[in-house]
Design a protein around this motif. Sequence first.
Motif, PDB file in Angstrom:
ATOM      1  N   SER A  34      16.207  -4.521 -35.139  1.00  0.00           N
ATOM      2  CA  SER A  34      16.731  -4.452 -35.327  1.00  0.00           C
ATOM      3  C   SER A  34      17.112  -4.308 -33.605  1.00  0.00           C
ATOM      4  CB  SER A  34      17.738  -3.349 -35.727  1.00  0.00           C
ATOM      5  OG  SER A  34      16.820  -3.198 -37.065  1.00  0.00           O
ATOM      6  N   GLU A  35      16.608  -3.680 -33.167  1.00  0.00           N
ATOM      7  CA  GLU A  35      17.060  -3.242 -31.254  1.00  0.00           C
ATOM      8  C   GLU A  35      16.921  -4.955 -30.328  1.00  0.00           C
ATOM      9  OE1 GLU A  35      14.120  -1.177 -29.917  1.00  0.00           O
ATOM     10  OE2 GLU A  35      14.492   0.547 -31.651  1.00  0.00           O
ATOM     11  N   LEU A  36      16.099  -5.722 -30.813  1.00  0.00           N
ATOM     12  CA  LEU A  36      16.639  -6.561 -30.115  1.00  0.00           C
ATOM     13  C   LEU A  36      17.417  -7.393 -30.409  1.00  0.00           C
ATOM     14  CD1 LEU A  36      14.765  -9.212 -29.457  1.00  0.00           C
ATOM     15  CD2 LEU A  36      14.816 -10.376 -30.809  1.00  0.00           C
ATOM     16  N   TYR A  37      18.298  -7.327 -31.106  1.00  0.00           N
ATOM     17  CA  TYR A  37      20.135  -8.558 -31.755  1.00  0.00           C
ATOM     18  C   TYR A  37      20.660  -7.416 -30.393  1.00  0.00           C
ATOM     19  CZ  TYR A  37      17.290 -11.659 -34.022  1.00  0.00           C
ATOM     20  OH  TYR A  37      16.099 -12.385 -35.170  1.00  0.00           O
ATOM     21  N   ALA A  38      20.193  -6.237 -29.949  1.00  0.00           N
ATOM     22  CA  ALA A  38      20.893  -5.676 -29.235  1.00  0.00           C
ATOM     23  C   ALA A  38      21.471  -5.118 -27.495  1.00  0.00           C
ATOM     24  CB  ALA A  38      20.539  -3.445 -29.807  1.00  0.00           C
ATOM     25  N   VAL A  39      19.980  -6.204 -27.209  1.00  0.00           N
ATOM     26  CA  VAL A  39      19.774  -6.357 -26.300  1.00  0.00           C
ATOM     27  C   VAL A  39      20.182  -7.951 -25.624  1.00  0.00           C
ATOM     28  CG1 VAL A  39      17.543  -7.248 -24.392  1.00  0.00           C
ATOM     29  CG2 VAL A  39      17.380  -5.570 -26.082  1.00  0.00           C
ATOM     30  N   PRO A  40      20.585  -7.642 -24.614  1.00  0.00           N
ATOM     31  CA  PRO A  40      21.568  -8.659 -23.948  1.00  0.00           C
ATOM     32  C   PRO A  40      20.577 -10.197 -23.654  1.00  0.00           C
ATOM     33  CG  PRO A  40      21.883  -7.155 -22.773  1.00  0.00           C
ATOM     34  CD  PRO A  40      21.202  -6.590 -23.711  1.00  0.00           C
ATOM     35  N   ARG A  41      21.252 -11.584 -24.257  1.00  0.00           N
ATOM     36  CA  ARG A  41      19.855 -12.388 -24.588  1.00  0.00           C
ATOM     37  C   ARG A  41      19.393 -13.246 -23.604  1.00  0.00           C
ATOM     38  NH1 ARG A  41      19.915 -15.555 -28.159  1.00  0.00           N
ATOM     39  NH2 ARG A  41      22.107 -14.950 -29.181  1.00  0.00           N
ATOM     40  N   ALA A  42      19.785 -12.502 -21.973  1.00  0.00           N
ATOM     41  CA  ALA A  42      19.058 -13.049 -20.422  1.00  0.00           C
ATOM     42  C   ALA A  42      17.589 -11.465 -20.750  1.00  0.00           C
ATOM     43  CB  ALA A  42      20.082 -13.129 -19.756  1.00  0.00           C
ATOM     44  N   GLU A  43      18.269 -10.875 -21.487  1.00  0.00           N
ATOM     45  CA  GLU A  43      17.377  -9.537 -21.161  1.00  0.00           C
ATOM     46  C   GLU A  43      15.840  -9.883 -21.609  1.00  0.00           C
ATOM     47  OE1 GLU A  43      18.826  -6.501 -20.774  1.00  0.00           O
ATOM     48  OE2 GLU A  43      20.530  -6.642 -18.955  1.00  0.00           O
ATOM     49  N   ARG A  44      16.206 -10.400 -23.081  1.00  0.00           N
ATOM     50  CA  ARG A  44      14.925 -10.182 -24.238  1.00  0.00           C
ATOM     51  C   ARG A  44      13.597 -10.717 -24.163  1.00  0.00           C
ATOM     52  NH1 ARG A  44      18.990 -12.555 -28.677  1.00  0.00           N
ATOM     53  NH2 ARG A  44      20.602 -11.228 -29.074  1.00  0.00           N
ATOM     54  N   PRO A  45      13.514 -11.683 -23.116  1.00  0.00           N
ATOM     55  CA  PRO A  45      11.747 -12.068 -22.864  1.00  0.00           C
ATOM     56  C   PRO A  45      11.576 -10.983 -22.464  1.00  0.00           C
ATOM     57  CG  PRO A  45      13.770 -13.682 -22.331  1.00  0.00           C
ATOM     58  CD  PRO A  45      14.132 -13.189 -22.924  1.00  0.00           C
ATOM     59  N   LEU A  46      11.859 -10.574 -21.009  1.00  0.00           N
ATOM     60  CA  LEU A  46      11.854  -9.111 -20.379  1.00  0.00           C
ATOM     61  C   LEU A  46      11.550  -7.867 -21.254  1.00  0.00           C
ATOM     62  CD1 LEU A  46      10.120  -7.741 -18.046  1.00  0.00           C
ATOM     63  CD2 LEU A  46      12.624  -7.626 -17.384  1.00  0.00           C
ATOM     64  N   TRP A  47      11.910  -7.814 -22.102  1.00  0.00           N
ATOM     65  CA  TRP A  47      12.172  -6.848 -23.116  1.00  0.00           C
ATOM     66  C   TRP A  47      11.136  -6.858 -24.203  1.00  0.00           C
ATOM     67  CZ3 TRP A  47      13.113  -6.053 -28.317  1.00  0.00           C
ATOM     68  CH2 TRP A  47      12.977  -4.688 -29.410  1.00  0.00           C
ATOM     69  N   VAL A  48      10.960  -8.183 -24.887  1.00  0.00           N
ATOM     70  CA  VAL A  48      10.227  -8.124 -26.029  1.00  0.00           C
ATOM     71  C   VAL A  48       8.549  -8.035 -25.228  1.00  0.00           C
ATOM     72  CG1 VAL A  48       8.935 -10.407 -27.064  1.00  0.00           C
ATOM     73  CG2 VAL A  48      11.625 -10.089 -27.134  1.00  0.00           C
ATOM     74  N   ALA A  49       8.627  -8.507 -23.466  1.00  0.00           N
ATOM     75  CA  ALA A  49       7.065  -8.356 -22.801  1.00  0.00           C
ATOM     76  C   ALA A  49       7.144  -6.729 -23.364  1.00  0.00           C
ATOM     77  CB  ALA A  49       7.259  -8.927 -21.234  1.00  0.00           C
ATOM     78  N   GLU A  50       7.975  -6.075 -22.974  1.00  0.00           N
ATOM     79  CA  GLU A  50       7.603  -4.684 -22.519  1.00  0.00           C
ATOM     80  C   GLU A  50       6.785  -4.622 -24.139  1.00  0.00           C
ATOM     81  OE1 GLU A  50      11.002  -2.871 -21.653  1.00  0.00           O
ATOM     82  OE2 GLU A  50      10.851  -3.490 -19.332  1.00  0.00           O
ATOM     83  N   GLN A  51       7.346  -4.600 -24.919  1.00  0.00           N
ATOM     84  CA  GLN A  51       7.477  -3.921 -26.580  1.00  0.00           C
ATOM     85  C   GLN A  51       5.736  -4.376 -26.837  1.00  0.00           C
ATOM     86  OE1 GLN A  51       8.995  -2.034 -27.652  1.00  0.00           O
ATOM     87  NE2 GLN A  51      10.414  -2.879 -26.151  1.00  0.00           N
ATOM     88  N   LEU A  52       5.667  -5.609 -26.355  1.00  0.00           N
ATOM     89  CA  LEU A  52       3.939  -6.349 -26.480  1.00  0.00           C
ATOM     90  C   LEU A  52       2.618  -5.470 -25.923  1.00  0.00           C
ATOM     91  CD1 LEU A  52       1.541  -8.123 -27.181  1.00  0.00           C
ATOM     92  CD2 LEU A  52       2.150  -9.372 -25.101  1.00  0.00           C
ATOM     93  N   GLU A  53       3.643  -4.458 -24.638  1.00  0.00           N
ATOM     94  CA  GLU A  53       2.567  -3.945 -24.170  1.00  0.00           C
ATOM     95  C   GLU A  53       2.533  -2.786 -25.217  1.00  0.00           C
ATOM     96  OE1 GLU A  53       2.303  -0.732 -19.847  1.00  0.00           O
ATOM     97  OE2 GLU A  53       3.962  -2.599 -20.549  1.00  0.00           O
TER      98      GLU A  53
END
Length: 242
Positions: free
Chosen positions: A50-69
């Motif tokens: 749910s949080e993914l789609y609240a993150v601006p699209r341009a920031e999603r790759p970096l945000w997903v990488a943070e979630q992996l950590e």
Amino acid sequence: MTDIVTIATSTSMPVMLGVIVAFGFVPGFCLRLIVLMYPHNDPRRTELVSELYAVPRAERPLWVAEQLEAALFEGLVKRLASVVQRVRSALRRAKSDAKRQDQERSKPQDLAPAANLDHAYKAFGAGRASTEASLVERYSQWLATQGRHAAGLVIREPGRSLRADLLDEGLGELIEAKGTANRYQLRFALGQLKDYGRLVDYKHAVLTPVRPTADLVDLLTSNGVACIYEVNDGRFERIEPE
């Protein structure tokens, strides 16, 4: 979002497709793999999607990488702990089942009622007696063709009577018949003849439907007992004691 669209529309088709994949497909796909590190009932599984789609699209790759950590150090640890707990529970159940099965196997099996056992013993004894009686009858008839006579003998002693299968009057020989020529039966016959020998003075012989093995013949003859056995054509042959 506007910057991404501007870049995509101002460049070639391959670049545009790469931008769509990198910012549109890959973040969601990777995140759905990442949430699998959390236990099945962990609320972070649905929260992260749910949080993914609240993150601006341009920031999603970096945000997903943070979630992996975070998933590696938080979710994966919980997932492994959950797996270990399930394995331990399965091992405890298996150990408990094995212990119960061992206890069941160690319980004494239900025995047949005494009446049934008695009936079985009587049936077995009757079958053996019938075989021996038939052998005795054939031998008596064969002796008659040889001009000799044999009949059963009752040996009496104080308090009881013993019955020998045959007494060959011509030879003065006491004969014990057995329906089989195995070791158990021949040892039994030898003991019976020794018992009779305490009370009456006759030579001894054992009658069998077939020739015993060499070692059993030796067992009889070395103890002064003749071995009489039936041959295929209805005749009987004997091996004299040593």
